[in-house]
Design a protein around this motif. Sequence first.
Motif, short mmCIF file in Angstrom:
data_model
loop_
_atom_site.label_atom_id
_atom_site.label_comp_id
_atom_site.label_asym_id
_atom_site.label_seq_id
_atom_site.Cartn_x
_atom_site.Cartn_y
_atom_site.Cartn_z
N LEU A 1 58.58 2.81 45.85
CA LEU A 1 57.00 3.02 45.25
C LEU A 1 57.76 3.95 43.84
N ARG A 2 58.28 4.61 44.04
CA ARG A 2 59.04 4.81 43.07
C ARG A 2 59.41 3.90 41.44
N GLY A 3 58.85 4.54 40.44
CA GLY A 3 58.75 3.71 38.69
C GLY A 3 57.97 2.63 38.47
N LYS A 4 57.27 2.11 39.41
CA LYS A 4 56.27 1.19 40.27
C LYS A 4 54.59 1.53 39.50
N ILE A 5 54.62 -0.03 39.16
CA ILE A 5 52.65 0.32 38.66
C ILE A 5 51.71 0.61 39.96
N VAL A 6 50.57 1.39 39.82
CA VAL A 6 49.94 1.89 40.63
C VAL A 6 48.65 1.63 40.39
N GLY A 7 48.39 0.91 40.42
CA GLY A 7 46.42 0.23 39.85
C GLY A 7 45.30 1.77 40.34
N VAL A 8 44.32 1.86 39.44
CA VAL A 8 43.38 2.09 39.57
C VAL A 8 42.34 1.79 38.12
N GLN A 9 41.10 1.74 39.41
CA GLN A 9 39.86 1.81 38.01
C GLN A 9 40.10 2.17 36.61
N ARG A 10 39.61 3.37 36.25
CA ARG A 10 39.33 3.72 34.99
C ARG A 10 39.94 5.33 34.72
N GLY B 1 40.38 8.95 34.42
CA GLY B 1 40.39 10.36 35.32
C GLY B 1 38.61 10.17 36.47
N ASP B 2 38.31 8.75 36.55
CA ASP B 2 37.30 8.40 38.16
C ASP B 2 37.91 9.19 39.35
N ALA B 3 37.03 8.70 40.43
CA ALA B 3 36.76 9.17 41.63
C ALA B 3 38.53 8.31 42.13
N VAL B 4 38.51 7.17 41.73
CA VAL B 4 39.97 6.08 42.54
C VAL B 4 40.89 6.59 42.47
N GLU B 5 40.96 7.21 40.76
CA GLU B 5 42.43 7.76 40.18
C GLU B 5 42.30 9.57 41.16
N ARG B 6 41.63 9.94 41.35
CA ARG B 6 41.93 11.42 41.90
C ARG B 6 42.42 10.00 43.32
N ASN B 7 41.44 9.96 43.27
CA ASN B 7 42.54 9.67 45.29
C ASN B 7 43.87 9.34 45.00
N ALA B 8 43.82 8.01 44.00
CA ALA B 8 45.33 7.92 44.33
C ALA B 8 46.63 9.02 43.95
N ARG B 9 46.26 10.08 42.71
CA ARG B 9 46.77 11.24 42.85
C ARG B 9 47.07 11.66 44.03
N PHE B 10 45.78 11.83 45.16
CA PHE B 10 46.22 12.69 46.31
C PHE B 10 46.75 12.10 47.65
N ALA B 11 46.91 10.43 46.81
CA ALA B 11 47.75 9.86 48.22
C ALA B 11 49.25 10.01 47.56
N LEU C 1 52.46 11.66 49.24
CA LEU C 1 53.81 11.18 49.62
C LEU C 1 54.73 11.63 49.35
N GLY C 2 54.93 12.73 48.86
CA GLY C 2 55.37 13.65 47.45
C GLY C 2 56.59 12.79 46.52
N LEU C 3 55.31 11.46 45.97
CA LEU C 3 55.76 11.49 44.76
C LEU C 3 54.67 11.89 43.57
N ASP C 4 55.59 12.38 42.12
CA ASP C 4 54.49 13.22 41.44
C ASP C 4 53.89 11.75 40.10
N PRO C 5 52.53 11.44 40.11
CA PRO C 5 52.23 10.68 39.18
C PRO C 5 52.34 10.36 38.35
N ASP C 6 52.25 11.47 37.48
CA ASP C 6 52.98 11.37 35.91
C ASP C 6 53.95 10.93 35.98
N LYS C 7 55.18 11.26 37.13
CA LYS C 7 56.56 11.12 36.44
C LYS C 7 57.63 9.71 37.31
N ASP C 8 56.80 9.81 38.76
CA ASP C 8 57.19 8.56 39.36
C ASP C 8 56.36 7.49 39.79
N VAL C 9 55.75 7.23 39.27
CA VAL C 9 55.02 5.93 39.15
C VAL C 9 54.12 5.84 37.71
#
Length: 337
Positions: A130-139, A141-151, A155-163
Amino acid sequence: MATRIAIAALSLCLALSVSLAALAQEDKPEKNHIRIGYSVQSTTFSIPFLAIEAGLFRDEGLDVEFIRTAGSLAPMVLVSQDVDFSIMSAFLLIPASVRYKDPVILGGFSTRFTGTTLVSRPEIRSAKDLRGKIVGVQRPGDAVERNARFALRHLGLDPDKDVKLIYFGSNEVLWSALETNRASAAILSPPRTVLARKAGMHFLVSIADLKIDYQGAALTSRRSFIKSYPNVSLRTVRALVRGVHFFKTRREETIKILSKFFRTTDQDALDELWTVYSAAIPAKPYASEVAVQAVINHLSESDPRYAEHKPAEFIDARILSQLDRSGYIDRLYAGKK
Protein backbone atom coordinates in the motif's frame (compact mmCIF):
# COMPACT_ATOMS: atom_id res chain seq x y z
CA MET A 1 -63.77 54.38 43.74
CA ALA A 2 -62.83 55.21 40.16
CA THR A 3 -59.42 53.65 40.77
CA ARG A 4 -61.02 50.43 42.02
CA ILE A 5 -63.27 50.30 38.97
CA ALA A 6 -60.32 50.85 36.67
CA ILE A 7 -58.34 48.09 38.38
CA ALA A 8 -61.30 45.74 38.19
CA ALA A 9 -61.77 46.52 34.51
CA LEU A 10 -58.08 45.96 33.84
CA SER A 11 -58.18 42.64 35.72
CA LEU A 12 -61.19 41.55 33.67
CA CYS A 13 -59.40 42.45 30.44
CA LEU A 14 -56.32 40.52 31.51
CA ALA A 15 -58.42 37.50 32.45
CA LEU A 16 -60.19 37.61 29.11
CA SER A 17 -56.83 37.93 27.32
CA VAL A 18 -55.45 34.90 29.15
CA SER A 19 -58.60 32.91 28.40
CA LEU A 20 -58.50 33.82 24.71
CA ALA A 21 -54.80 32.94 24.54
CA ALA A 22 -55.54 29.58 26.11
CA LEU A 23 -58.34 28.96 23.64
CA ALA A 24 -56.07 29.95 20.75
CA GLN A 25 -53.46 27.51 22.02
CA GLU A 26 -56.05 24.74 22.26
CA ASP A 27 -57.36 25.52 18.78
CA LYS A 28 -53.88 25.54 17.24
CA PRO A 29 -53.69 22.44 15.03
CA GLU A 30 -51.11 19.86 16.06
CA LYS A 31 -48.09 19.61 13.78
CA ASN A 32 -48.51 16.21 12.13
CA HIS A 33 -46.19 16.64 9.13
CA ILE A 34 -42.47 16.51 9.90
CA ARG A 35 -39.29 16.39 7.87
CA ILE A 36 -36.31 14.24 8.82
CA GLY A 37 -32.99 14.72 7.09
CA TYR A 38 -30.11 12.28 6.70
CA SER A 39 -26.64 12.70 5.30
CA VAL A 40 -25.35 9.19 4.55
CA GLN A 41 -26.78 6.14 2.80
CA SER A 42 -25.78 3.86 5.65
CA THR A 43 -27.64 1.32 7.77
CA THR A 44 -27.44 3.31 10.99
CA PHE A 45 -28.94 6.27 9.11
CA SER A 46 -31.81 4.17 7.73
CA ILE A 47 -33.93 3.83 10.90
CA PRO A 48 -36.36 6.67 9.99
CA PHE A 49 -36.86 5.16 6.53
CA LEU A 50 -37.56 1.78 8.12
CA ALA A 51 -40.04 3.37 10.54
CA ILE A 52 -41.79 5.14 7.65
CA GLU A 53 -42.05 2.00 5.51
CA ALA A 54 -43.23 -0.10 8.47
CA GLY A 55 -46.00 2.40 9.25
CA LEU A 56 -44.63 3.26 12.68
CA PHE A 57 -44.86 7.00 12.18
CA ARG A 58 -48.38 6.55 10.84
CA ASP A 59 -49.24 4.77 14.09
CA GLU A 60 -48.11 7.94 15.87
CA GLY A 61 -50.29 10.13 13.66
CA LEU A 62 -47.28 11.58 11.86
CA ASP A 63 -46.66 12.10 8.16
CA VAL A 64 -42.92 12.10 7.46
CA GLU A 65 -40.67 13.26 4.64
CA PHE A 66 -37.21 11.66 4.69
CA ILE A 67 -34.81 14.01 2.93
CA ARG A 68 -31.20 13.39 1.97
CA THR A 69 -28.72 16.26 2.02
CA ALA A 70 -24.99 16.45 1.50
CA GLY A 71 -23.19 15.75 4.78
CA SER A 72 -21.52 19.14 4.88
CA LEU A 73 -24.91 20.85 4.53
CA ALA A 74 -26.82 18.70 7.05
CA PRO A 75 -26.29 21.01 10.07
CA MET A 76 -27.37 24.13 8.18
CA VAL A 77 -30.47 22.40 6.80
CA LEU A 78 -31.42 21.66 10.43
CA VAL A 79 -30.57 25.15 11.68
CA SER A 80 -32.52 26.78 8.83
CA GLN A 81 -35.61 24.75 9.83
CA ASP A 82 -35.81 23.02 6.45
CA VAL A 83 -35.98 19.80 8.47
CA ASP A 84 -37.29 19.21 11.98
CA PHE A 85 -35.00 16.31 12.83
CA SER A 86 -31.86 14.97 11.20
CA ILE A 87 -29.64 11.91 11.40
CA MET A 88 -26.04 13.06 11.30
CA SER A 89 -22.75 12.44 13.05
CA ALA A 90 -21.77 14.38 16.15
CA PHE A 91 -18.80 15.60 14.09
CA LEU A 92 -21.26 17.62 12.00
CA LEU A 93 -23.67 18.53 14.80
CA ILE A 94 -21.27 19.87 17.44
CA PRO A 95 -19.79 22.79 15.45
CA ALA A 96 -23.32 23.94 14.55
CA SER A 97 -24.41 23.60 18.17
CA VAL A 98 -21.45 25.62 19.41
CA ARG A 99 -22.21 28.39 16.92
CA TYR A 100 -26.01 28.51 17.00
CA LYS A 101 -26.80 26.87 20.39
CA ASP A 102 -30.08 25.42 19.07
CA PRO A 103 -29.03 22.05 17.53
CA VAL A 104 -28.93 19.14 19.97
CA ILE A 105 -28.50 15.36 20.04
CA LEU A 106 -31.55 13.39 21.24
CA GLY A 107 -30.17 9.88 20.78
CA GLY A 108 -27.74 7.77 18.80
CA PHE A 109 -27.80 4.69 16.59
CA SER A 110 -24.04 4.09 16.54
CA THR A 111 -21.27 4.77 19.03
CA ARG A 112 -18.61 2.70 17.26
CA PHE A 113 -17.77 2.01 13.63
CA THR A 114 -19.43 -1.37 13.26
CA GLY A 115 -18.78 -3.12 9.96
CA THR A 116 -16.38 -0.43 8.70
CA THR A 117 -13.23 -1.82 7.09
CA LEU A 118 -10.12 -0.65 5.29
CA VAL A 119 -10.40 -2.63 2.05
CA SER A 120 -7.75 -2.87 -0.66
CA ARG A 121 -7.67 -4.02 -4.27
CA PRO A 122 -6.71 -7.67 -5.00
CA GLU A 123 -3.10 -6.79 -5.81
CA ILE A 124 -2.65 -4.96 -2.49
CA ARG A 125 -2.08 -7.74 0.01
CA SER A 126 -0.12 -6.01 2.76
CA ALA A 127 0.90 -2.69 4.23
CA LYS A 128 4.06 -2.83 2.15
CA ASP A 129 2.03 -3.05 -1.05
CA LEU A 130 0.00 0.00 0.00
CA ARG A 131 2.99 2.33 0.33
CA GLY A 132 2.85 5.21 -2.14
CA LYS A 133 -0.72 4.35 -3.18
CA ILE A 134 -4.03 6.25 -3.01
CA VAL A 135 -6.39 5.60 -0.10
CA GLY A 136 -9.96 6.79 -0.61
CA VAL A 137 -11.84 8.69 2.11
CA GLN A 138 -14.92 10.93 2.08
CA ARG A 139 -14.31 14.50 3.29
CA PRO A 140 -11.34 16.29 4.89
CA GLY A 141 -11.21 15.78 8.64
CA ASP A 142 -14.37 13.69 8.95
CA ALA A 143 -14.85 10.39 10.78
CA VAL A 144 -14.05 8.31 7.69
CA GLU A 145 -10.69 10.00 7.31
CA ARG A 146 -10.07 9.52 11.03
CA ASN A 147 -10.83 5.81 10.66
CA ALA A 148 -8.46 5.56 7.72
CA ARG A 149 -5.71 7.18 9.75
CA PHE A 150 -6.27 4.81 12.68
CA ALA A 151 -6.24 1.82 10.32
CA LEU A 152 -3.10 2.93 8.51
CA ARG A 153 -1.24 3.51 11.77
CA HIS A 154 -2.41 0.07 12.90
CA LEU A 155 -0.67 -1.29 9.80
CA GLY A 156 2.49 0.64 10.65
CA LEU A 157 2.00 3.28 7.96
CA ASP A 158 2.20 7.04 8.33
CA PRO A 159 -1.01 8.46 6.75
CA ASP A 160 0.77 11.71 5.85
CA LYS A 161 3.91 10.19 4.34
CA ASP A 162 3.38 6.60 3.24
CA VAL A 163 0.09 6.97 1.31
CA LYS A 164 -1.93 9.66 -0.44
CA LEU A 165 -5.38 10.34 1.00
CA ILE A 166 -7.88 11.38 -1.68
CA TYR A 167 -11.36 12.71 -0.90
CA PHE A 168 -14.14 11.15 -2.98
CA GLY A 169 -17.17 12.54 -1.14
CA SER A 170 -19.51 9.62 -0.36
CA ASN A 171 -19.76 5.91 0.44
CA GLU A 172 -21.06 5.13 -3.02
CA VAL A 173 -18.20 6.92 -4.77
CA LEU A 174 -15.61 5.29 -2.51
CA TRP A 175 -16.68 1.85 -3.69
CA SER A 176 -16.65 3.00 -7.31
CA ALA A 177 -13.15 4.45 -6.88
CA LEU A 178 -11.86 1.17 -5.45
CA GLU A 179 -13.61 -0.93 -8.08
CA THR A 180 -12.24 1.15 -10.99
CA ASN A 181 -8.71 1.37 -9.55
CA ARG A 182 -8.87 5.10 -8.87
CA ALA A 183 -7.97 4.13 -5.32
CA SER A 184 -5.86 1.23 -4.10
CA ALA A 185 -7.69 1.09 -0.77
CA ALA A 186 -10.73 2.72 0.81
CA ILE A 187 -12.86 2.72 3.92
CA LEU A 188 -16.04 0.73 3.22
CA SER A 189 -19.06 -0.41 5.20
CA PRO A 190 -21.88 -2.90 4.43
CA PRO A 191 -23.36 -3.55 1.93
CA ARG A 192 -20.32 -2.44 -0.10
CA THR A 193 -18.03 -4.71 1.90
CA VAL A 194 -19.97 -7.66 0.45
CA LEU A 195 -19.45 -6.36 -3.08
CA ALA A 196 -15.76 -5.96 -2.29
CA ARG A 197 -15.50 -9.51 -0.98
CA LYS A 198 -17.14 -10.89 -4.15
CA ALA A 199 -14.72 -8.84 -6.26
CA GLY A 200 -11.72 -10.44 -4.52
CA MET A 201 -10.67 -7.37 -2.54
CA HIS A 202 -8.56 -7.73 0.61
CA PHE A 203 -9.82 -6.73 4.05
CA LEU A 204 -6.80 -5.14 5.68
CA VAL A 205 -8.21 -3.73 8.96
CA SER A 206 -11.61 -4.06 10.63
CA ILE A 207 -12.23 -0.73 12.37
CA ALA A 208 -14.53 -2.48 14.86
CA ASP A 209 -11.55 -4.52 16.07
CA LEU A 210 -9.83 -1.27 17.06
CA LYS A 211 -12.72 -0.56 19.48
CA ILE A 212 -12.85 3.18 18.82
CA ASP A 213 -15.64 5.07 20.60
CA TYR A 214 -17.14 7.72 18.33
CA GLN A 215 -20.68 9.11 18.08
CA GLY A 216 -21.69 8.40 14.52
CA ALA A 217 -25.35 8.39 13.45
CA ALA A 218 -27.17 10.60 15.95
CA LEU A 219 -30.80 11.69 16.09
CA THR A 220 -30.67 15.48 16.22
CA SER A 221 -33.18 18.31 16.40
CA ARG A 222 -33.42 21.90 17.63
CA ARG A 223 -34.01 22.84 21.25
CA SER A 224 -36.53 25.41 20.05
CA PHE A 225 -38.49 22.76 18.12
CA ILE A 226 -38.63 20.41 21.11
CA LYS A 227 -39.87 23.27 23.29
CA SER A 228 -42.54 24.28 20.75
CA TYR A 229 -43.62 20.74 19.88
CA PRO A 230 -42.94 18.45 22.87
CA ASN A 231 -45.70 16.01 21.91
CA VAL A 232 -44.49 15.71 18.30
CA SER A 233 -40.94 15.22 19.56
CA LEU A 234 -42.08 12.45 21.90
CA ARG A 235 -44.03 10.71 19.14
CA THR A 236 -41.07 10.97 16.77
CA VAL A 237 -38.60 9.46 19.24
CA ARG A 238 -41.11 6.73 20.13
CA ALA A 239 -41.55 5.82 16.45
CA LEU A 240 -37.77 5.60 16.03
CA VAL A 241 -37.41 3.44 19.15
CA ARG A 242 -40.02 1.16 17.61
CA GLY A 243 -38.03 1.30 14.36
CA VAL A 244 -34.97 -0.06 16.15
CA HIS A 245 -37.12 -2.80 17.69
CA PHE A 246 -38.59 -3.63 14.26
CA PHE A 247 -35.07 -3.82 12.81
CA LYS A 248 -33.89 -6.21 15.49
CA THR A 249 -36.91 -8.49 15.67
CA ARG A 250 -38.44 -8.65 12.17
CA ARG A 251 -35.62 -9.81 9.96
CA GLU A 252 -37.36 -10.58 6.66
CA GLU A 253 -39.46 -7.42 6.64
CA THR A 254 -36.42 -5.34 7.58
CA ILE A 255 -34.35 -6.85 4.77
CA LYS A 256 -37.07 -5.98 2.24
CA ILE A 257 -37.07 -2.38 3.42
CA LEU A 258 -33.27 -2.17 3.41
CA SER A 259 -33.34 -3.51 -0.15
CA LYS A 260 -35.42 -0.49 -1.10
CA PHE A 261 -33.25 1.95 0.89
CA PHE A 262 -29.98 0.71 -0.63
CA ARG A 263 -31.52 -0.05 -4.04
CA THR A 264 -30.04 -3.53 -4.12
CA THR A 265 -31.40 -7.04 -4.39
CA ASP A 266 -28.09 -8.69 -3.47
CA GLN A 267 -29.27 -11.14 -0.82
CA ASP A 268 -25.79 -11.72 0.59
CA ALA A 269 -25.30 -7.99 1.11
CA LEU A 270 -28.71 -7.59 2.73
CA ASP A 271 -28.16 -10.59 5.00
CA GLU A 272 -24.84 -9.14 6.14
CA LEU A 273 -26.41 -5.75 6.78
CA TRP A 274 -29.01 -7.26 9.05
CA THR A 275 -26.59 -9.61 10.83
CA VAL A 276 -24.05 -6.87 11.58
CA TYR A 277 -26.38 -4.06 12.56
CA SER A 278 -29.20 -5.91 14.32
CA ALA A 279 -26.62 -6.68 17.00
CA ALA A 280 -24.86 -3.31 16.91
CA ILE A 281 -27.71 -0.77 17.04
CA PRO A 282 -28.68 -0.31 20.70
CA ALA A 283 -32.23 -1.18 21.77
CA LYS A 284 -32.19 1.96 23.89
CA PRO A 285 -30.55 4.38 21.47
CA TYR A 286 -28.93 6.82 23.86
CA ALA A 287 -26.09 9.02 22.70
CA SER A 288 -22.87 8.08 24.50
CA GLU A 289 -21.02 10.78 26.41
CA VAL A 290 -17.80 8.83 25.94
CA ALA A 291 -18.38 8.67 22.18
CA VAL A 292 -19.34 12.36 22.01
CA GLN A 293 -16.20 13.23 23.99
CA ALA A 294 -14.18 11.37 21.36
CA VAL A 295 -15.72 13.62 18.71
CA ILE A 296 -14.92 16.71 20.79
CA ASN A 297 -11.32 15.50 21.03
CA HIS A 298 -11.25 15.01 17.27
CA LEU A 299 -12.60 18.52 16.61
CA SER A 300 -10.12 19.95 19.12
CA GLU A 301 -7.22 18.74 17.01
CA SER A 302 -8.01 21.44 14.45
CA ASP A 303 -9.58 24.00 16.82
CA PRO A 304 -8.49 23.86 20.50
CA ARG A 305 -11.57 25.87 21.53
CA TYR A 306 -13.70 22.73 21.26
CA ALA A 307 -11.79 21.29 24.21
CA GLU A 308 -13.60 23.80 26.44
CA HIS A 309 -16.89 21.96 25.88
CA LYS A 310 -18.36 18.89 27.59
CA PRO A 311 -20.54 16.16 26.02
CA ALA A 312 -23.55 17.02 28.19
CA GLU A 313 -23.77 20.41 26.45
CA PHE A 314 -24.76 18.69 23.22
CA ILE A 315 -27.09 15.94 24.48
CA ASP A 316 -30.72 16.16 25.57
CA ALA A 317 -31.84 12.63 26.47
CA ARG A 318 -35.00 13.64 28.33
CA ILE A 319 -37.47 12.24 25.80
CA LEU A 320 -35.68 8.91 25.48
CA SER A 321 -35.26 8.74 29.25
CA GLN A 322 -38.97 9.37 29.70
CA LEU A 323 -39.80 6.43 27.44
CA ASP A 324 -37.20 4.28 29.16
CA ARG A 325 -38.29 5.08 32.72
CA SER A 326 -41.92 4.39 31.81
CA GLY A 327 -40.93 0.83 30.90
CA TYR A 328 -42.06 1.35 27.29
CA ILE A 329 -38.85 0.05 25.68
CA ASP A 330 -38.59 -2.96 27.99
CA ARG A 331 -42.21 -3.84 27.21
CA LEU A 332 -41.48 -3.73 23.49
CA TYR A 333 -38.78 -6.36 23.82
CA ALA A 334 -40.94 -8.39 26.18
CA GLY A 335 -43.57 -8.56 23.46
CA LYS A 336 -46.01 -6.33 25.33
CA LYS A 337 -47.64 -3.05 24.30
